[in-house]
Scaffold this motif. Structure first.
Motif, PDB file in Angstrom:
ATOM      1  N   LEU A 132       0.869  -1.171   0.000  1.00 32.36           N
ATOM      2  CA  LEU A 132       0.000   0.000   0.000  1.00 32.36           C
ATOM      3  C   LEU A 132       0.906   1.221   0.000  1.00 32.36           C
ATOM      4  O   LEU A 132       1.612   1.473   0.978  1.00 32.36           O
ATOM      5  CB  LEU A 132      -0.904   0.009   1.235  1.00 32.36           C
ATOM      6  N   ALA A 133       0.921   1.959  -1.093  1.00 30.46           N
ATOM      7  CA  ALA A 133       1.822   3.101  -1.241  1.00 30.46           C
ATOM      8  C   ALA A 133       1.091   4.391  -0.899  1.00 30.46           C
ATOM      9  O   ALA A 133      -0.073   4.578  -1.254  1.00 30.46           O
ATOM     10  CB  ALA A 133       2.350   3.173  -2.664  1.00 30.46           C
ATOM     11  N   ILE A 134       1.804   5.305  -0.222  1.00 31.00           N
ATOM     12  CA  ILE A 134       1.189   6.579   0.149  1.00 31.00           C
ATOM     13  C   ILE A 134       1.722   7.747  -0.679  1.00 31.00           C
ATOM     14  O   ILE A 134       1.272   8.877  -0.494  1.00 31.00           O
ATOM     15  CB  ILE A 134       1.374   6.870   1.652  1.00 31.00           C
ATOM     16  N   PHE A 168      -1.473   2.772  -5.073  1.00 27.11           N
ATOM     17  CA  PHE A 168      -1.387   4.072  -4.411  1.00 27.11           C
ATOM     18  C   PHE A 168      -2.734   4.324  -3.752  1.00 27.11           C
ATOM     19  O   PHE A 168      -3.768   4.364  -4.421  1.00 27.11           O
ATOM     20  CB  PHE A 168      -1.066   5.173  -5.416  1.00 27.11           C
ATOM     21  N   VAL A 169      -2.735   4.474  -2.427  1.00 24.78           N
ATOM     22  CA  VAL A 169      -3.991   4.600  -1.689  1.00 24.78           C
ATOM     23  C   VAL A 169      -4.204   6.001  -1.125  1.00 24.78           C
ATOM     24  O   VAL A 169      -5.172   6.248  -0.410  1.00 24.78           O
ATOM     25  CB  VAL A 169      -4.077   3.551  -0.554  1.00 24.78           C
ATOM     26  N   GLY A 170      -3.294   6.917  -1.444  1.00 20.81           N
ATOM     27  CA  GLY A 170      -3.425   8.267  -0.917  1.00 20.81           C
ATOM     28  C   GLY A 170      -2.758   8.393   0.434  1.00 20.81           C
ATOM     29  O   GLY A 170      -2.479   7.404   1.114  1.00 20.81           O
ATOM     30  N   HIS A 171      -2.516   9.618   0.817  1.00 22.71           N
ATOM     31  CA  HIS A 171      -1.895   9.876   2.121  1.00 22.71           C
ATOM     32  C   HIS A 171      -2.940  10.445   3.071  1.00 22.71           C
ATOM     33  O   HIS A 171      -3.662  11.385   2.708  1.00 22.71           O
ATOM     34  CB  HIS A 171      -0.736  10.859   1.970  1.00 22.71           C
ATOM     35  N   PRO A 172      -3.058   9.921   4.287  1.00 24.08           N
ATOM     36  CA  PRO A 172      -4.090  10.400   5.229  1.00 24.08           C
ATOM     37  C   PRO A 172      -4.057  11.898   5.467  1.00 24.08           C
ATOM     38  O   PRO A 172      -5.096  12.512   5.700  1.00 24.08           O
ATOM     39  CB  PRO A 172      -3.769   9.635   6.517  1.00 24.08           C
ATOM     40  N   THR A 206       7.133  12.573   8.185  1.00 25.58           N
ATOM     41  CA  THR A 206       5.736  12.790   7.818  1.00 25.58           C
ATOM     42  C   THR A 206       5.214  14.129   8.301  1.00 25.58           C
ATOM     43  O   THR A 206       4.290  14.695   7.705  1.00 25.58           O
ATOM     44  CB  THR A 206       4.868  11.650   8.397  1.00 25.58           C
ATOM     45  N   VAL A 207       5.803  14.666   9.364  1.00 29.09           N
ATOM     46  CA  VAL A 207       5.307  15.928   9.896  1.00 29.09           C
ATOM     47  C   VAL A 207       5.377  17.040   8.853  1.00 29.09           C
ATOM     48  O   VAL A 207       4.582  17.991   8.892  1.00 29.09           O
ATOM     49  CB  VAL A 207       6.069  16.326  11.178  1.00 29.09           C
ATOM     50  N   SER A 208       6.291  16.931   7.888  1.00 30.69           N
ATOM     51  CA  SER A 208       6.351  17.968   6.850  1.00 30.69           C
ATOM     52  C   SER A 208       5.059  18.001   6.044  1.00 30.69           C
ATOM     53  O   SER A 208       4.636  19.069   5.571  1.00 30.69           O
ATOM     54  CB  SER A 208       7.555  17.748   5.930  1.00 30.69           C
ATOM     55  N   LEU A 209       4.403  16.864   5.896  1.00 29.12           N
ATOM     56  CA  LEU A 209       3.124  16.831   5.188  1.00 29.12           C
ATOM     57  C   LEU A 209       2.002  17.398   6.056  1.00 29.12           C
ATOM     58  O   LEU A 209       1.079  18.034   5.540  1.00 29.12           O
ATOM     59  CB  LEU A 209       2.803  15.411   4.741  1.00 29.12           C
ATOM     60  N   GLU A 210       2.050  17.162   7.362  1.00 33.76           N
ATOM     61  CA  GLU A 210       1.078  17.798   8.251  1.00 33.76           C
ATOM     62  C   GLU A 210       1.197  19.314   8.178  1.00 33.76           C
ATOM     63  O   GLU A 210       0.191  20.038   8.150  1.00 33.76           O
ATOM     64  CB  GLU A 210       1.294  17.341   9.691  1.00 33.76           C
ATOM     65  N   GLU A 252     -11.481  10.005  -1.908  1.00 32.59           N
ATOM     66  CA  GLU A 252     -11.922   9.078  -0.866  1.00 32.59           C
ATOM     67  C   GLU A 252     -10.861   8.971   0.222  1.00 32.59           C
ATOM     68  O   GLU A 252      -9.667   9.085  -0.044  1.00 32.59           O
ATOM     69  CB  GLU A 252     -12.174   7.698  -1.483  1.00 32.59           C
ATOM     70  N   ALA A 253     -11.295   8.765   1.450  1.00 42.99           N
ATOM     71  CA  ALA A 253     -10.368   8.673   2.578  1.00 42.99           C
ATOM     72  C   ALA A 253      -9.344   7.566   2.334  1.00 42.99           C
ATOM     73  O   ALA A 253      -9.712   6.452   1.950  1.00 42.99           O
ATOM     74  CB  ALA A 253     -11.137   8.393   3.859  1.00 42.99           C
ATOM     75  N   PRO A 254      -8.058   7.847   2.550  1.00 44.22           N
ATOM     76  CA  PRO A 254      -7.020   6.839   2.306  1.00 44.22           C
ATOM     77  C   PRO A 254      -7.211   5.552   3.099  1.00 44.22           C
ATOM     78  O   PRO A 254      -6.878   4.470   2.596  1.00 44.22           O
ATOM     79  CB  PRO A 254      -5.735   7.563   2.718  1.00 44.22           C
TER      80      PRO A 254
END
Length: 384
Positions: free
Chosen positions: A140-142, A159-163, A273-277, A366-368
């Motif tokens: 499952l790729a983000i 690719f399932v999207g990033h939360p 990941t915090v950089s995406l937040e 859609e929600a990841p």
């Protein structure tokens, strides 16, 4: 259906909880076993042992606890075999998770295995994908550019999207209330300090981030510093805050953290990941990171990209300044922070890169967690 999930750090706990919620929506009688944190516990997982035992990164950081981790690998593999799940789902933390998957496969060659978060083979150690394919069926790729790398190694991948792209963010009213609660003037710049979610990260970065922000405060005296943290390192962050001449605001509650992000004008953060937040909240940032000398030497020699910041990679820009390894020093960090606060073209470039990043990660879709759950169900029901 029965699922055994393993997460080893807070970001994995977040992914695992969203996946569990998605699986429950698609398979109401789904049951869960494994290792996770508080978010996964809230979805019904009773963790085999505390997740923070696995929150390690880097060769030097892992070596002192190798024997303990080896015991935990064996214990976890035995629990998977006893559980007899429809799928073993490992979430990030590859040093631990993939060893568990290998141990399980030795005894159960037909066990369906799924790994959530593709290894960053586009950045370094391309051989990891081939090695992973020996014990993992599906990934499952983000990040949107990852599936071809996994498929080339012999695994199926979606690719399932990033939360973070679909997560709720706080708004201006929450920001104003946060400032009022903490006595922050409306015009005072709020700077987030985010030295990481692992103990090794905080211990290595805290002093440098401290000094960089103190230098920034000398140049911009009105700034207020906020330190959001997570349970596993909260005590270390509180110790960090006590060393400051003017105490920063330490935030532990998730809702208060969201409000702090809404109020922030700038951030100094560890890579991850915090950089995406921060991007989801449109907060200009400076990234700093370092490891133990041995880890730095080995990883530096293998690194294939000129940036590790996810906003830069997904947007295909270099808008976010980063300082890695020996370059992660208080002086350069402070200068970059001042530029990210006061240089309007630089701030706009970051904001444009953040908006593009969120679009590419699935904003508005859609929600990841649900997308990931659909991918899991397809992977375990389709013929091998």
């Amino acid at each position: 259906m029965k699922f055994f999930l393993i997460a080893g750090e807070p970001s994995g706990d977040h992914l695992g909880a969203a996946l569990m919620a998605g699986l429950k929506a698609l398979v109401p009688d789904a049951t869960f076993h494994g290792i996770g944190g508080p978010r996964m516990a809230a979805e019904g997982l009773e963790s085999l042992f505390p997740m923070d035992e696995l929150s390690l990164m880097g060769i030097w950081e892992i070596l002192p606890r190798y024997r303990h981790l080896k015991r935990r690998i064996a214990e976890t593999a035995e629990a998977v075999i006893a559980c007899d799940p429809d799928a073993l789902i490992t979430i990030d933390s590859p040093d631990f998770c993939l060893r568990v998957a290998a141990a399980v496969r030795e005894q159960r060659p037909r066990q369906r295995t799924i790994h959530y978060v593709a290894p960053s083979v586009w950045a370094w150690r391309a051989g990891r994908a081939l090695k992973m394919a020996k014990v993992i069926d599906h990934v499952l790729a983000i990040l949107p550019f990852e599936p071809p790398y996994m498929q080339a190694a012999g695994m199926s991948c979606d690719f399932v999207g990033h939360p973070v792209a679909t997560a709720t963010v706080s708004g201006p009213d929450d920001a104003a209330l946060f400032r009022a609660r903490h006595g922050i003037a409306p015009e005072a710049p709020v700077v987030l300090c985010l030295p990481g979610s692992r103990k090794s990260e905080v211990s290595r970065l805290a002093a440098r981030f401290d000094e960089a922000l103190m230098r920034l405060r000398d140049r911009v005296p009105e700034i207020r510093v906020v330190l959001p943290t997570v349970p596993g390192v909260a005590h270390m962050v509180h110790d960090m805050a006590r060393r400051w001449p003017t105490a920063p605001i330490v935030i532990e509650e998730s809702e208060e953290k969201m409000a702090a992000f809404a109020a922030a004008d700038l951030a100094l953060a560890a890579s991850g990941t915090v950089s995406l937040e921060l991007a989801a909240n449109r907060i200009p940032m400076v990234i700093g990171y370092d490891m133990a000398p041995l880890s730095r030497l080995i990883i530096g020699a293998l690194l294939k990209t000129d940036t590790v910041t996810l906003v830069n990679l997904v947007s295909d820009t270099r808008a976010v300044p980063e300082f890695l390894g020996s370059a992660c020093k208080p002086g350069p960090l402070a200068l970059a922070l001042q530029g990210a606060l006061e240089d309007m073209p630089a701030r706009k470039a970051q904001l444009d890169a953040m908006d593009l990043t969120m679009d590419r990660l699935g904003k508005g879709g859609e929600a990841p967690g649900l997308r990931a759950a659909r991918s899991v169900i397809r992977a375990i029901t389709e013929p091998r």
